[in-house]
Design a protein around this motif. Structure first.
Motif, PDB file in Angstrom:
ATOM      1  N   GLN A  83       0.855  -1.201   0.000  1.00  0.00           N
ATOM      2  CA  GLN A  83       0.000   0.000   0.000  1.00  0.00           C
ATOM      3  C   GLN A  83       0.889   1.248   0.000  1.00  0.00           C
ATOM      4  O   GLN A  83       0.746   2.139   0.833  1.00  0.00           O
ATOM      5  CB  GLN A  83      -0.910   0.009   1.237  1.00  0.00           C
ATOM      6  CG  GLN A  83      -1.882  -1.167   1.309  1.00  0.00           C
ATOM      7  CD  GLN A  83      -2.609  -1.207   2.652  1.00  0.00           C
ATOM      8  OE1 GLN A  83      -1.986  -1.397   3.705  1.00  0.00           O
ATOM      9  NE2 GLN A  83      -3.922  -1.026   2.617  1.00  0.00           N
ATOM     10  N   TYR A  84       1.785   1.311  -0.960  1.00  0.00           N
ATOM     11  CA  TYR A  84       2.826   2.350  -0.937  1.00  0.00           C
ATOM     12  C   TYR A  84       2.245   3.766  -0.975  1.00  0.00           C
ATOM     13  O   TYR A  84       2.556   4.594  -0.104  1.00  0.00           O
ATOM     14  CB  TYR A  84       3.800   2.165  -2.108  1.00  0.00           C
ATOM     15  CG  TYR A  84       4.854   3.249  -2.175  1.00  0.00           C
ATOM     16  CD1 TYR A  84       5.939   3.242  -1.298  1.00  0.00           C
ATOM     17  CD2 TYR A  84       4.754   4.301  -3.092  1.00  0.00           C
ATOM     18  CE1 TYR A  84       6.898   4.240  -1.339  1.00  0.00           C
ATOM     19  CE2 TYR A  84       5.704   5.305  -3.137  1.00  0.00           C
ATOM     20  CZ  TYR A  84       6.773   5.267  -2.257  1.00  0.00           C
ATOM     21  OH  TYR A  84       7.724   6.272  -2.301  1.00  0.00           O
ATOM     22  N   ALA A 128      10.870   5.633   0.872  1.00  0.00           N
ATOM     23  CA  ALA A 128      10.487   6.316  -0.374  1.00  0.00           C
ATOM     24  C   ALA A 128      11.154   5.661  -1.583  1.00  0.00           C
ATOM     25  O   ALA A 128      12.330   5.296  -1.548  1.00  0.00           O
ATOM     26  CB  ALA A 128      10.876   7.785  -0.291  1.00  0.00           C
ATOM     27  N   LYS A 129      10.384   5.532  -2.651  1.00  0.00           N
ATOM     28  CA  LYS A 129      10.892   4.877  -3.857  1.00  0.00           C
ATOM     29  C   LYS A 129      11.621   5.837  -4.788  1.00  0.00           C
ATOM     30  O   LYS A 129      12.473   5.426  -5.568  1.00  0.00           O
ATOM     31  CB  LYS A 129       9.735   4.220  -4.616  1.00  0.00           C
ATOM     32  CG  LYS A 129       9.097   3.047  -3.885  1.00  0.00           C
ATOM     33  CD  LYS A 129       7.969   2.447  -4.718  1.00  0.00           C
ATOM     34  CE  LYS A 129       7.352   1.240  -4.022  1.00  0.00           C
ATOM     35  NZ  LYS A 129       6.241   0.650  -4.827  1.00  0.00           N
ATOM     36  N   THR A 130      11.261   7.129  -4.739  1.00  0.00           N
ATOM     37  CA  THR A 130      11.892   8.120  -5.605  1.00  0.00           C
ATOM     38  C   THR A 130      12.272   9.357  -4.808  1.00  0.00           C
ATOM     39  O   THR A 130      11.753   9.597  -3.705  1.00  0.00           O
ATOM     40  CB  THR A 130      10.942   8.547  -6.746  1.00  0.00           C
ATOM     41  OG1 THR A 130       9.830   9.283  -6.178  1.00  0.00           O
ATOM     42  CG2 THR A 130      10.416   7.338  -7.503  1.00  0.00           C
ATOM     43  N   THR A 166      10.318  12.031  -1.475  1.00  0.00           N
ATOM     44  CA  THR A 166      10.903  12.471  -0.200  1.00  0.00           C
ATOM     45  C   THR A 166      10.742  13.969   0.032  1.00  0.00           C
ATOM     46  O   THR A 166      11.029  14.446   1.130  1.00  0.00           O
ATOM     47  CB  THR A 166      12.406  12.141  -0.142  1.00  0.00           C
ATOM     48  OG1 THR A 166      13.119  12.956  -1.097  1.00  0.00           O
ATOM     49  CG2 THR A 166      12.661  10.678  -0.419  1.00  0.00           C
ATOM     50  N   LEU A 167      10.294  14.711  -0.980  1.00  0.00           N
ATOM     51  CA  LEU A 167      10.341  16.174  -0.897  1.00  0.00           C
ATOM     52  C   LEU A 167       9.430  16.737   0.189  1.00  0.00           C
ATOM     53  O   LEU A 167       9.809  17.673   0.902  1.00  0.00           O
ATOM     54  CB  LEU A 167      10.000  16.789  -2.254  1.00  0.00           C
ATOM     55  CG  LEU A 167      11.074  16.582  -3.333  1.00  0.00           C
ATOM     56  CD1 LEU A 167      10.605  17.130  -4.669  1.00  0.00           C
ATOM     57  CD2 LEU A 167      12.382  17.240  -2.916  1.00  0.00           C
TER      58      LEU A 167
END
Length: 294
Positions: free
Chosen positions: A14-15, A49-51, A55-56
């Motif tokens: 459930q990202y 986080a994947k990208t 993360t921003l």
């Protein structure tokens, strides 16, 4: 509660939902001053986080957390690192000759800027540049306290990005900070005041005028307005900016405005001492209640 209802391996299964829930929890914890919970949520986001883009939001909250703990150097370094990933690189150390050279460039640029020119710009849509403007805005705010010589470089970059990629609310912050930089590092008071007036008119026309009034209370009301307007009229405007800040949820700038109003009233004799002492007491009580006593 929502986080507890997620599946055991929710970051895998459930990202998107997990990312949204943890960002929301971190934001609410920030408002409530729950540093432990906020830190825990931010750590979870950054580690899963994947990208970089994912993360921003967490990174912006981390910067706010560092600044709220008076770790301005760390907050500045974090912003500089993120900006470098977004393609906007700045030197970590800035010399006075570098600042003077930048000011020569920015003065030429600012003299050609008008209110109508800015209003006719298209909206900024480039996602990377919008994120860069957001972090440049934050970096300007903390550099005022920890590294003022960065301000000309940051504000000039914001103005250039605006002219190249289009207009956003952060463009107003960049323009106002550029005027503030002119005041700090040159003797061109007329240009600084002119850019302040352009910025102020853009603030008043913005749908987010309350948040922008609060964000720029130091640059516009506390500095650029004071160099051309009577102190009494500037002091009289602080209650309105205080109300805007409270409406926008900007407690820190709200308390700054209330304190400046009390101090300005003392120096201008706008209130008798008995009335002024009551204002000071109310200000201190509110600061204690809102946990803004530093």
């Amino acid at each position: 509660i929502g986080i507890r209802l997620l599946e055991t391996r929710h970051w895998e299964t459930q990202y998107s939902l997990s990312l949204n829930m943890f960002e929301m929890s971190a934001s609410v914890s920030c408002v409530h001053g729950d540093i432990s919970k906020m830190t825990s949520c931010l750590d979870a986001i950054i580690s899963h986080a994947k990208t970089f883009d994912d993360t921003l939001k967490a990174s912006s909250l981390l910067v706010k957390l560092l600044a709220s703990s008076s770790k301005f150097d760390e907050a500045r370094d974090q912003c500089l690192m993120i900006l470098s990933h977004l393609g906007e690189v700045f030197p970590s150390e800035v010399s006075l000759p570098h600042v003077q050279n930048e000011m020569s460039t920015i003065q030429v640029l600012l003299r050609s800027i008008t209110h109508d020119q800015i209003k006719l710009l298209p909206r900024m849509t480039d996602r990377s540049k919008l994120n860069a403007m957001k972090f440049l805005n934050m970096l300007c705010m903390y550099s005022v306290i920890s590294k003022p010589m960065l301000l000309p470089l940051l504000s000039c970059r914001m103005v250039r990005l605006t002219l190249q990629y289009g207009f956003c609310d952060d463009s107003i912050v960049g323009l106002a900070t550029a005027g503030y930089s002119v005041f700090l590092f040159t003797e061109d008071i007329q240009l600084a005041s002119y850019i302040g007036k352009v910025s102020e008119s853009l603030v008043e026309e913005s749908p987010n005028k309350h948040a922008l009034r609060a964000r720029l209370c130091n640059e516009l009301v506390g500095t650029l307005n004071m160099i051309t307007e009577p102190l009494q009229s500037v002091v009289a405007s602080f209650p309105e900016v205080y109300n805007s800040a409270m409406m926008a949820g900007d407690v820190e700038n709200a308390m700054i405005c209330r304190w400046w109003y009390c101090t300005g009233s003392f120096w201008t004799g706008a209130s008798n001492l008995l009335s002024l002492s009551k204002h000071y007491v109310q200000c201190i009580k509110e600061a204690v209640r809102l946990k803004h006593t530093e």
